[in-house]
Design a protein around this motif. Structure first.
Motif, PDB file in Angstrom:
ATOM      1  N   SER A  72       3.044  -5.730 -18.856  1.00 29.49           N
ATOM      2  CA  SER A  72       1.957  -6.505 -18.272  1.00 29.49           C
ATOM      3  C   SER A  72       2.359  -7.075 -16.919  1.00 29.49           C
ATOM      4  O   SER A  72       1.691  -7.952 -16.392  1.00 29.49           O
ATOM      5  N   TYR A  73       3.472  -6.560 -16.359  1.00 27.82           N
ATOM      6  CA  TYR A  73       3.955  -7.053 -15.067  1.00 27.82           C
ATOM      7  C   TYR A  73       2.923  -6.779 -13.981  1.00 27.82           C
ATOM      8  O   TYR A  73       2.429  -5.661 -13.825  1.00 27.82           O
ATOM      9  N   ARG A  74       2.617  -7.835 -13.208  1.00 26.88           N
ATOM     10  CA  ARG A  74       1.746  -7.697 -12.051  1.00 26.88           C
ATOM     11  C   ARG A  74       2.388  -8.433 -10.875  1.00 26.88           C
ATOM     12  O   ARG A  74       2.520  -9.651 -10.894  1.00 26.88           O
ATOM     13  N   GLY A  75       2.790  -7.665  -9.881  1.00 28.70           N
ATOM     14  CA  GLY A  75       3.342  -8.254  -8.666  1.00 28.70           C
ATOM     15  C   GLY A  75       2.336  -8.157  -7.537  1.00 28.70           C
ATOM     16  O   GLY A  75       1.290  -7.525  -7.668  1.00 28.70           O
ATOM     17  N   ARG A  76       2.697  -8.759  -6.393  1.00 31.77           N
ATOM     18  CA  ARG A  76       1.744  -8.712  -5.283  1.00 31.77           C
ATOM     19  C   ARG A  76       2.440  -8.731  -3.943  1.00 31.77           C
ATOM     20  O   ARG A  76       3.544  -9.263  -3.786  1.00 31.77           O
ATOM     21  N   LEU A  77       1.768  -8.119  -2.970  1.00 35.54           N
ATOM     22  CA  LEU A  77       2.105  -8.244  -1.563  1.00 35.54           C
ATOM     23  C   LEU A  77       1.027  -9.138  -0.974  1.00 35.54           C
ATOM     24  O   LEU A  77      -0.154  -8.932  -1.236  1.00 35.54           O
ATOM     25  N   ALA A  78       1.422 -10.121  -0.176  1.00 36.00           N
ATOM     26  CA  ALA A  78       0.428 -11.059   0.354  1.00 36.00           C
ATOM     27  C   ALA A  78       0.649 -11.306   1.842  1.00 36.00           C
ATOM     28  O   ALA A  78       0.982 -12.417   2.259  1.00 36.00           O
ATOM     29  N   PRO A  79       0.454 -10.280   2.666  1.00 35.98           N
ATOM     30  CA  PRO A  79       0.632 -10.459   4.112  1.00 35.98           C
ATOM     31  C   PRO A  79      -0.526 -11.219   4.742  1.00 35.98           C
ATOM     32  O   PRO A  79      -1.639 -11.234   4.213  1.00 35.98           O
ATOM     33  N   SER A  80      -0.250 -11.840   5.878  1.00 37.77           N
ATOM     34  CA  SER A  80      -1.277 -12.518   6.673  1.00 37.77           C
ATOM     35  C   SER A  80      -1.429 -11.783   7.999  1.00 37.77           C
ATOM     36  O   SER A  80      -0.418 -11.471   8.649  1.00 37.77           O
ATOM     37  N   PRO A  81      -2.635 -11.513   8.433  1.00 36.88           N
ATOM     38  CA  PRO A  81      -2.851 -10.775   9.687  1.00 36.88           C
ATOM     39  C   PRO A  81      -2.741 -11.674  10.916  1.00 36.88           C
ATOM     40  O   PRO A  81      -3.687 -11.821  11.686  1.00 36.88           O
ATOM     41  N   THR A  82      -1.564 -12.267  11.081  1.00 35.23           N
ATOM     42  CA  THR A  82      -1.324 -13.132  12.239  1.00 35.23           C
ATOM     43  C   THR A  82      -0.443 -12.456  13.285  1.00 35.23           C
ATOM     44  O   THR A  82      -0.097 -13.063  14.285  1.00 35.23           O
ATOM     45  N   GLY A  83      -0.077 -11.215  13.039  1.00 34.91           N
ATOM     46  CA  GLY A  83       0.788 -10.477  13.945  1.00 34.91           C
ATOM     47  C   GLY A  83       1.239  -9.198  13.270  1.00 34.91           C
ATOM     48  O   GLY A  83       0.780  -8.856  12.174  1.00 34.91           O
ATOM     49  N   LEU A  84       2.151  -8.488  13.919  1.00 30.55           N
ATOM     50  CA  LEU A  84       2.652  -7.234  13.381  1.00 30.55           C
ATOM     51  C   LEU A  84       3.770  -7.486  12.367  1.00 30.55           C
ATOM     52  O   LEU A  84       4.548  -8.425  12.496  1.00 30.55           O
ATOM     53  N   MET A  85       3.849  -6.623  11.360  1.00 28.82           N
ATOM     54  CA  MET A  85       4.899  -6.712  10.351  1.00 28.82           C
ATOM     55  C   MET A  85       6.272  -6.474  10.987  1.00 28.82           C
ATOM     56  O   MET A  85       6.435  -5.578  11.824  1.00 28.82           O
ATOM     57  N   HIS A  86       7.279  -7.281  10.590  1.00 31.13           N
ATOM     58  CA  HIS A  86       8.630  -7.087  11.121  1.00 31.13           C
ATOM     59  C   HIS A  86       9.612  -6.763   9.996  1.00 31.13           C
ATOM     60  O   HIS A  86       9.210  -6.587   8.828  1.00 31.13           O
ATOM     61  N   LEU A  87      10.897  -6.671  10.321  1.00 34.16           N
ATOM     62  CA  LEU A  87      11.905  -6.270   9.343  1.00 34.16           C
ATOM     63  C   LEU A  87      11.999  -7.230   8.165  1.00 34.16           C
ATOM     64  O   LEU A  87      12.298  -6.815   7.049  1.00 34.16           O
ATOM     65  N   GLY A  88      11.737  -8.512   8.406  1.00 31.29           N
ATOM     66  CA  GLY A  88      11.767  -9.462   7.307  1.00 31.29           C
ATOM     67  C   GLY A  88      10.687  -9.161   6.285  1.00 31.29           C
ATOM     68  O   GLY A  88      10.935  -9.205   5.066  1.00 31.29           O
TER      69      GLY A  88
END
Length: 299
Positions: free
Chosen positions: A3-19
């Motif tokens: 029942s594992y449910r994970g998530r990605l939760a990016p914010s569109p405030t800029g471009l994705m970086h290595l972190g």
């Protein structure tokens, strides 16, 4: 079946970086290792900083990196919408539950008011410890139901001196004391939008998230969110806070550092495998095995 449910939760405030790449890769691998599901939620509530043009960019960059999700704004799912800006009714409902329970009080203090009132402000704190200026004794028994949401900030009233703890999946046991390590915090802003702390609890609870994987800079936010979960009688997910990626000077990466954005690295000829390989030691320190090399398909 897990029942594992994970998530990605990016914010569109800029471009994705290595972190972002490392944190989101770890989140995806933990979901895969558990045989679970991964969802993507677009956290676009910050109207001043979020830009629509970054939404397709972040989805494309994450897909290019090799990440995939079963639910999200681009693929739909049973918990749609997956864009926070379209989920206001959920946030209003939780706000009203907290207000009716006497957990909130209105606050007219500005950030500068708070800083001026502190005798020893915590340097660098995203949200300085609130000195309690608007927290009158009478607020303990009032729901303030006659006061409109908009026009003032609303703070969550903590139990001063309460020790809140949890076991982090990467960092181990964590504990802080309310009123000493963190103070009453804003859950609803005067512009009539929910603050991060309330919105993320509302969405993770509604979407059935069982583990939150994110950067270590959000550990203190976890204590605030646990207080909200407890007030609402909701079961909190597990937490896994990743070490932050820093530059050569030890400063954590920011979206304004375009030189390390995934899009820039891609234009420079980096492949997804090369990026993951560059984070090899960091991924191993988080007990996640980097993927086996694959041919870059130039997506």
């Amino acid at each position: 079946m897990t029942s594992y449910r994970g998530r990605l939760a990016p914010s569109p405030t800029g471009l994705m970086h290595l972190g972002h790449a490392r944190t989101f890769w770890i989140a995806a691998q933990r979901a895969a290792n558990a045989g679970g599901m991964l969802i993507l939620r677009n956290e676009d509530l910050d109207r001043a900083r979020c830009k629509q043009r970054f939404v397709p960019a972040m989805l494309e960059d994450l897909r290019w990196l090799g990440l995939d999700w079963s639910e999200g704004p681009d693929v739909g799912g049973p918990y749609a919408p997956y864009q926070q800006s379209e989920r206001m009714p959920h946030y209003v409902a939780l706000f009203e539950r907290l207000r009716a329970g006497g957990f909130l009080y209105p606050c007219t203090c500005s950030r500068q008011d708070v800083l001026r009132a502190l005798t020893a402000p915590h340097a660098g704190e995203e949200e300085p410890i609130y000195p309690g200026t608007c927290r009158s004794p009478g607020s303990l028994d009032r729901s303030f139901s006659s006061i409109p949401r908009a026009g003032v900030n609303w703070r969550f009233r903590l139990s001063e001196g309460e020790r809140i703890g949890f076991r982090d999946g990467h960092l181990g046991p964590q504990a802080q004391v309310a009123g000493h390590d963190f103070g009453d915090f804003i859950v609803w802003r005067k512009d009539d939008f929910p603050a991060y702390q309330l919105a993320v609890v509302a969405d993770d609870a509604a979407m059935g998230i069982t583990e939150v994987v994110r950067g270590a800079d959000l550990v203190t936010s976890t204590f605030r969110q646990l207080a909200i979960y407890r007030a609402l009688g909701l079961e909190a997910p597990a937490f896994y806070h990743c070490d932050l990626v820093t530059d050569e000077h030890g400063v954590r990466l920011a979206k304004r550092d375009d030189a390390r954005s995934l899009r820039t690295l891609r234009k420079q000829g980096w492949s997804p495998d090369a990026i993951i390989a560059s984070l090899d030691s960091a991924l191993r320190s988080c007990e996640v095995q980097p993927r086996q090399s694959r041919r870059d398909e130039g997506l």
